[in-house]
Structure formats: structure tokens, C-alpha cells
Design an enzyme around this catalytic site. Structure first.
Site, PDB file in Angstrom:
ATOM      1  N   ASP A 324      21.531  11.000   3.400  1.00  0.00           N
ATOM      2  CA  ASP A 324      20.504  10.916   4.212  1.00  0.00           C
ATOM      3  C   ASP A 324      19.168  11.812   3.427  1.00  0.00           C
ATOM      4  OD1 ASP A 324      18.835  10.994   6.580  1.00  0.00           O
ATOM      5  OD2 ASP A 324      20.194  12.278   7.585  1.00  0.00           O
TER       6      ASP A 324
HETATM    7  C1  BGC Z   1      17.190  11.187   9.276  1.00  0.00           C
HETATM    8  C2  BGC Z   1      18.217   9.963   9.322  1.00  0.00           C
HETATM    9  C3  BGC Z   1      17.287   8.735   8.866  1.00  0.00           C
HETATM   10  C4  BGC Z   1      16.557   9.056   7.665  1.00  0.00           C
HETATM   11  C5  BGC Z   1      15.756   7.854   7.421  1.00  0.00           C
HETATM   12  C6  BGC Z   1      16.679  11.353   7.944  1.00  0.00           C
HETATM   13  O1  BGC Z   1      15.667  12.715   8.135  1.00  0.00           O
HETATM   14  O2  BGC Z   1      18.254  12.205   9.751  1.00  0.00           O
HETATM   15  O3  BGC Z   1      18.889   9.672  10.447  1.00  0.00           O
HETATM   16  O4  BGC Z   1      18.113   7.708   8.894  1.00  0.00           O
HETATM   17  O5  BGC Z   1      15.790  10.318   8.006  1.00  0.00           O
HETATM   18  O6  BGC Z   1      14.474   7.788   8.192  1.00  0.00           O
END
Ligand code: BGC
Length: 778
Positions: A324
Site C-alpha cells: 500500500d
Molecule cells: C489506500 C489504498 C489505495 C492506495 C492507492 C492507499 O492510501 O490505503 O487502499 O489502493 O492508497 O490509492
């Protein structure tokens, strides 16, 4: 003559074959290596390509970057020189977007996220085609309920609204349509579904989950992955799914995003991991994303037990794992389990993470770690092979470009719009209907006041959606105007920004109420991503309080003084504790975040064109102090009362009213069962009211006695049925042996013979349920 002809033809044939052989073994074969031949099996193509790649090129496949436009935004006021000299701060310190373009051309980037236009997607792919091995880029995006970050997409209701439909088939269809819209815009990979169990309404991300129940979340997770990936990854139509975040984000210590989780292995496996197990086993999602948070002292991105032993080895996950957003780095910067970022990368890759989201530094560090013998090249090969396999399966080596000409026949088309509307119709939940004030009787109310911050704005879209064209959505006000023939609709705009509602307009609304016959008030929260600074819910918008934000409570209390009937439409992703509304207004419609056509669906329900049938996928508390509150609590949860308020929730899981009535009867099952045999349960439901309608039949099970404490009930089956007025339906549920076993507090799976109670009804509440017992023996 005949002989002569045949004799002559032999050398001609051989000559041609020889010529062809020379042609293939020389220049042409070199121009067209095996991995570029679509006739070859994917495994052979991967093998051939891997054989041509340097170590740098392989690690590059594990590197993801953010779309250029984001960098360009950050660079608007600085030159490349300024950025590189380190005095100015761009998106990636010391790296200009032109530098990223150069890296793509050199084959040093494997994937992008958040590329928001088809033009940019094609531009980047063109650069990648100029790289030495021409490997296409994998484009990932948060398509959580439609491809909402891209303008013009169909915005389906948010996952919490989807879960309220209890209609997995419809949800699968919406994800299939999302995949088509994504492919049409050059996207290949949805960071979706979020199959975390949400048990804390303070958490801003509840709206992007399917709620609190392990069985319902599993069914929705399975449906989402099936929709996105289709039966088998289709080279032109499907996209990769990504089950996330493994695990525990929805039960963080203080309800804030990424806060730590402490949990026993029994509860972890029975509840939190159940949707991951079911979704991985039944659908083989191509990717998985770990959680920001730690569980029992191990951060998600360092959890080798969870990612490798449980997800891969035990559940059989075969895809690749994407980190993530900067969470590898956080192992050092936040969790402090690594002294340097390089060590953080090592721990994370060793734990099982295959791709880095996002930015520079990863490639160089991983290379050094291999040279130092701290990571094996074999580990990198495994990650790279999987990522390449995805690119081959998606057909990207044959066609990496999206054709803008296809947009109009794929994106926001009638069929997709219809699905979005249908989900909203089935997902909106009627919470209260005093004296059957709803449906609104035509001609009864001459003057209707419509007001409230959510009456006429894009908060109906929910999180992970950017601005959409005005003609693409219907607000609550639009919907009411469409159906309120015979009444005067007076709209008072109090502003949409919940943090700063307009005082003068509030006064105007209150004054107007006196002249009205009915008040429709749209309240709630705002998680719309475009309202980045103003939003009150969504990612990283966690709250200490879960009442109505700001001046909304004042507004409704003042309107109540007019004595006019009040219908409240709530637009929100997280449950809101609003006991005052329950006691004081006439009707409450929980619209959740109903998407592009949410306003139309709301109005159709208000005016009785559609009979409401959504059911709550999460318990709604009365007060923040009741948290955590969920229906499958342990038997001792309510042994003692609170001295300053009720212990029962405001609305239970599975609850939702209809304009008609349903009666349950004839719940039957065998008295005894041998463990391992399926249990067949039959029951009858009758529509005893005055209108056709849909009901979500819910089947719960309780383990009567067990060596470890068990929940008071657990959902084990549900079915959405349609019944005409007076119609009766008998149905059969088949339960397999899994429902009788559980993980004990040592994390061991056990089945204990004994009696179980089956309960069926239209909610998790005991009062309308009917019961039956079954004894299960070894
Ligand atoms: C979130 C994810 C997301 C990623 C990309 C993160 O801050 O926790 O769920 O897929 O950002 O946008």
C-alpha cells in the site's frame, strides 16, 4: 506428362521451405522473439522474456510510480534544475516528471497508478514500447465502485450501499461493467475489493467496505473479483482484482486509519480473515494488498506469517502482492521495525510483497540487497514472473493502447447506468416510517421544502470519486423534482460544505418551513474525494464522534419546531448515531452513498415507485461509547447495562423496513445430522401486505454450547426474493459443514458435536425470527 509435373514440383516446394527456414532462423526470428508470439503459451512467453532480462529490468517490474499529471501539478512552479538541486520539493524529491519518462523508456518502471486520462495512459505505453524489451506497463487505479477517479465513468453506489442490497449477482455485474470501462480507458488493475471487516464507525473508510459480517463480506468479495476478473482473465475485457487490506484495518484500536490491532488468532481467523480465505479460495484474485496497520506487533507489510504462510500457503493465493501507499517505507518511519528504508524493503519483500507502491529508491536498494546476499535473485524472479504473467494474460504485449473512439460505446452506457440505478434502489434502507408517512401521497403536500447540505451535491458519490460531469448524475433534489408533480418544490440551498454551512441560508430554511406542508431534509456526511479539504468521511477522515457534523443538528431541531412532517434522507458512508432523529422525525431513509443515480432512487422510494428493500450490512450504534458494537457479539457482551444510556444499538444488522409486510413460517430441517453432510433447511415467506416487494431472507446459526465462547448468532445464508402482494414462496438453503466448526482461541480449527439453533427472519433481531434446532454428531 504427369510424372514430369510431379518431379518438377518437388524442388520448387523444397526451395520455398528452405527459403522460409532461412528467413525464420535469421533476421525475422530475432525481430520476433518467442515472448512476442501470442500463439505461445503464457508460461513459455514468461520464460523466454525472463531469459532476456537483466536483474535491473526484473526489479523494475516490481516498481510502480504515480501518474505524470500528479507530478506535473507539483512541479508547476519549479524548474527541473531547481528540483534536481534539491532546493524545491516536487512529488518525488529530486526526480522530475521528465526523468520518470526517461526511466519508462529505459524499461525501469513496470507499473503506474492513478493515471487519470486515456491520453496519458497511451503516452506512457508509447514510451514503454520504445524500451529495450518493449514490456507494457500495468496501469492500476482505485476503481472501488466504478472507475470513479476518471471523469465520465459510471459511479455505482459505494460498497457499503452495495452490501445493503444483499444481491451479489448485481454487484458482480457492476464490477464486470467497471472492468469494461477501465479497459476502455487504458486501465488494467483495480485496487479493489476492500474486504476488511468494518466494526468501528469512527473509521472513515467504512463506506468503502461491505460492512461487519464475515459471510456477507465474503459473498460480496467473491462477486467483486468474479466481476473484475471475469471467469478467467480475458485479454480485452477483464482487469486484475486486488483483495485488500490484509488485515484488520476496520477494527483499529482507536478507530483511526492504520492504528494497531490486538486480536486473538481465533477471532482473527473466524472473522477478520474469513473473507480473504473465501475470496482467495473461490476466485483466485490476481493481487493482494496488505494493511497499513500492525496486528499483535507485526505491521501488515512485514507479516510473513500472514502474507506467505496464511494467504499463499494455506489459502492458496497465487498472484502477486502490491504494497500500500508508502507502507514499506513506514516500516522504518512509523513502525520503527527497520533502522533504514533499505532494511524496510528487505523485510517487506522477504515477507511476500512483490511490488512497491510507489516511487524511487526501491530498485537500487533491492539490487544492493541481492548483491549483499540479503535477498535472493530467486525471490525477485518469482515476483517478476507473476507480474509479467498478468501482462501477458491481459493481452498487453499485443495491444497496450486504449482507443478513445471506443469510449462512447463502453463508458457510462445505458446498461451500466441502469445497473448503478438498480443497486441504489435495492441498497437504500428505510430506517423509520412513522404512521406510514411514506410513500409520499400524491397531491397531499402542496408545498415541499427541500433543504440540507446533501440535497444537491456530489456527496452521493462517496469516496474514490473525482468530479463528474453535471449531466451524469442525479442529486436528491433532481430526483424529487422529477417525481413531485402536483407539488411546489421549494429548495433552500444551505451550502454543501458541512464544515461551513451558510447561517443566512439556514435561517431562510427555518423561516420557509412555516409555509410548507412537508420537509425533506438531506443530511449526513461527505466523503467525496474532490472535496478533499472539506470532506468529513472517507480515507483518513476518522472521527471521535459519530453524530451529525456541525450545524446539521441545529438545522433539524429548528425545522422540527415548525410542526411540519419531516423526512430525513441520510447520505453517509459510516454509520451515524442519530437517536434524536429516530425519536423526532417522521421518516428516515439511509441512502448511504448511492452513486450517479442515487437521487433518482431516493425519490423513487420516497414516492413509492420503488418499494424499499435494502438491509443494514452494519450495526448502527446509538452512541460512540457503544463501539465496538456488532450483532455477532459474545453472550456476555450485554450482561450489564450502561448507567447513562441504552445498551442496544439504534438499528440492528440486517434491519430495513418495507412498504409491505413479510411473514415467515414452516422453518424445517432434520433433527439430527452427521457432520460432513449438508444441512438442508426449508422455510416459507409470504407477502402479507398491500404491495409487491422484495425481501432479504436471512438465516442465522448459533452454536448452543461450545468449549470456547461463540457469537450469539452468525449469518450463514441469505436470499433476496421478490414477492407479489399475497404471494408465498418456499425455499431451501443448503449449509455445508464449515458453518458448524470454528477456530478456537489457539487458532486451531475444531468441530464440537452438539445442538445448534437456526434462526430465520428479515433482520438479525430476534423478534421477527423463527427458530429450529439441529443436533450435529460426529
Ligand atoms: C489506500 C489504498 C489505495 C492506495 C492507492 C492507499 O492510501 O490505503 O487502499 O489502493 O492508497 O490509492
Amino acid at each position: 506428362m504427369k510424372i514430369l509435373k510431379e518431379y518438377r514440383s518437388v524442388p520448387v516446394k523444397w526451395g520455398a521451405i528452405l527459403l522460409l527456414l532461412c528467413f525464420f532462423s535469421s533476421g525475422y526470428a530475432q525481430q520476433k522473439p518467442k515472448y512476442l508470439d501470442p500463439q505461445q503459451p503464457v508460461s513459455e512467453r514468461v520464460k523466454d522474456l525472463m531469459g532476456r532480462m537483466s536483474l535491473d529490468m526484473k526489479i523494475a517490474q516490481m516498481c510502480q510510480y504515480v501518474g505524470l499529471e500528479h507530478m506535473r501539478d507539483a512541479e508547476k512552479n519549479i524548474t527541473e534544475e531547481e528540483l534536481l538541486s534539491g532546493h524545491a520539493r516536487g512529488f518525488y524529491k529530486g526526480l522530475h516528471s521528465s526523468g520518470v519518462e526517461r526511466m519508462v523508456k529505459q524499461g525501469l518502471i513496470g507499473s503506474f497508478l492513478h493515471v487519470l486520462t486515456i491520453e496519458e495512459a497511451n503516452h506512457l505505453q508509447k514510451l514503454a514500447e520504445e524500451s529495450p524489451l518493449k514490456i507494457p506497463l500495468l496501469m492500476g487505479i482505485d476503481a472501488i465502485h466504478g472507475n470513479g477517479l476518471m471523469s465520465g465513468s459510471t459511479i455505482y453506489p459505494s460498497p457499503i450501499t452495495m452490501a445493503s442490497t444483499f444481491a451479489p449477482d448485481l454487484i458482480e455485474e457492476s464490477f464486470r461493467q467497471t472492468a469494461l470501462e477501465m479497459r476502455a480507458t487504458g486501465m488494467h488493475w483495480a485496487f479493489s475489493p476492500n474486504i476488511e471487516i468494518a466494526r468501528d464507525p469512527r473509521w472513515g473508510r467504512v463506506g468503502e467496505t461491505f460492512g461487519e459480517d464475515p459471510y456477507l463480506v465474503s459473498q460480496m468479495g467473491i462477486a467483486s473479483v468474479r466481476g473484475l476478473q471475469m471467469d478467467k482473465l480475458d485479454k480485452d475485457k477483464s482487469v486484475l482484482a486486488c483483495v485488500k487490506h490484509m488485515a484488520g484495518g476496520g477494527i483499529g484500536n482507536n478507530g483511526t486509519n492504520a492504528s494497531p490491532v490486538e486480536i486473538g488468532e481465533g477471532e482473527l481467523r473466524n472473522v477478520i480473515l474469513a473473507p480473504f480465505k473465501a475470496t482467495i479460495r473461490q476466485t483466485q484474485p490476481f493481487s493482494l494488498m496488505p494493511a497499513h496497520n500492525e496486528i499483535n506487533g507485526t505491521p501488515g507489510h512485514a507479516d510473513k506469517w500472514l502474507l506467505t504462510e496464511v494467504a499463499r500457503n494455506e489459502y492458496g493465493f497465487k498472484g502477486f502482492i502490491i504494497s500500500d501507499w508508502m507502507d514499506m517505507e513506514r516500516l522504518s518511519q512509523t513502525h520503527r521495525i527497520a533502522a533504514t528504508i533499505k532494511e524496510a524493503f528487505q523485510i517487506s519483500v522477504d515477507a511476500g510483497v512483490d511490488m512497491h507502491m510507489h516511487g524511487p529508491g526501491f530498485l537500487e536498494s533491492i539490487k544492493e540487497l541481492i548483491e549483499e546476499g540479503k535477498l535472493s535473485e530467486e525471490r525477485i524472479n518469482r515476483a517478476c514472473e507473476k507480474i509479467l504473467e498478468a501482462k501477458f494474460m491481459l493481452g498487453l504485449f499485443e495491444n497496450r493502447y486504449a482507443d478513445p473512439k471506443n469510449l462512447s460505446e463502453t463508458v457510462f452506457i445505458k446498461e451500466h447506468r441502469q445497473t448503478a440505478l438498480e443497486i441504489a434502489r435495492k441498497g437504500i434502507v428505510l430506517l423509520k416510517n412513522k404512521n406510514n408517512i411514506l410513500p409520499i401521497a400524491v397531491n397531499k403536500y402542496k408545498n415541499i421544502l427541500v433543504t440540507g447540505p446533501n440535497a444537491d451535491n456530489q456527496s452521493i458519490m462517496g469516496d474514490w470519486v473525482f468530479d463528474q460531469p453535471r449531466s451524469n448524475y442525479k442529486t436528491v433534489l433532481d430526483g424529487i423534482k422529477m417525481l413531485s408533480e402536483g407539488s411546489n418544490v421549494n429548495y433552500v440551498d444551505v451550502g454543501w460544505n458541512l464544515r461551513d454551512l451558510n447561517n443566512d441560508s439556514i435561517t431562510k430554511a427555518i423561516e420557509t418551513a412555516d409555509k410548507m406542508d412537508l420537509i425533506i431534509l438531506a443530511l449526513g456526511e461527505d466523503s467525496f474525494r474532490q472535496h478533499w479539504k472539506e470532506k468529513t468521511a472517507g480515507e483518513n477522515r476518522d472521527r471521535m464522534d459519530i453524530t451529525l457534523w456541525g450545524k446539521q443538528q441545529y438545522l433539524v431541531e429548528e425545522l422540527k419546531k415548525s410542526g411540519k412532517p419531516i423526512v430525513v434522507v441520510l447520505v453517509n458512508g459510516r454509520p451515524l448515531a442519530t437517536p434524536w432523529l429516530e425519536e423526532n422525525v417522521d421518516a428516515i431513509l439511509e441512502a448511504w452513498e448511492p452513486g450517479s443515480f442515487g437521487g433518482q432512487a431516493v425519490a423513487e422510494i420516497l414516492y413509492g415507485k420503488v418499494n424499499p428493500s435494502g438491509k443494514l450490512p452494519i450495526t448502527i450504534p446509538r452512541h460512540v461509547g457503544q463501539i465496538p458494537i456488532y450483532y455477532y457479539h459474545k453472550p456476555s457482551q450485554y450482561s450489564h447495562a450502561f448507567i447513562d444510556g441504552a445498551k442496544e444499538p439504534l438499528y440492528d444488522f440486517g434491519y430495513g423496513l418495507s412498504y409491505t409486510d413479510f411473514q415467515y413460517s414452516e422453518l424445517k430441517c432434520p433433527k439430527d445430522l452427521k457432520y460432513g453432510e449438508p444441512l438442508h433447511v426449508t422455510l416459507t415467506v409470504e407477502n402479507t401486505g398491500e404491495m409487491e416487494g422484495e425481501e432479504v431472507v436471512q438465516l442465522y446459526l448459533k452454536d448452543d454450547f461450545s468449549s470456547t465462547t461463540r457469537p450469539v448468532k452468525l449469518l450463514v445464508g441469505f436470499r433476496r426474493i421478490h414477492l407479489e402482494k399475497g404471494e408465498k414462496k418456499t425455499m431451501v438453503f443448503s449449509l455445508d459443514k464449515e458453518v458448524f466448526g470454528y477456530y478456537n482461541n489457539k487458532g486451531k480449527y475444531v468441530f464440537e458435536p452438539g445442538s445448534f439453533t437456526l434462526m430465520v427472519g428479515g433482520s438479525s433481531l430476534g423478534k421477527d425470527q423463527i427458530f429450529q434446532k439441529v443436533t450435529v454428531n460426529n
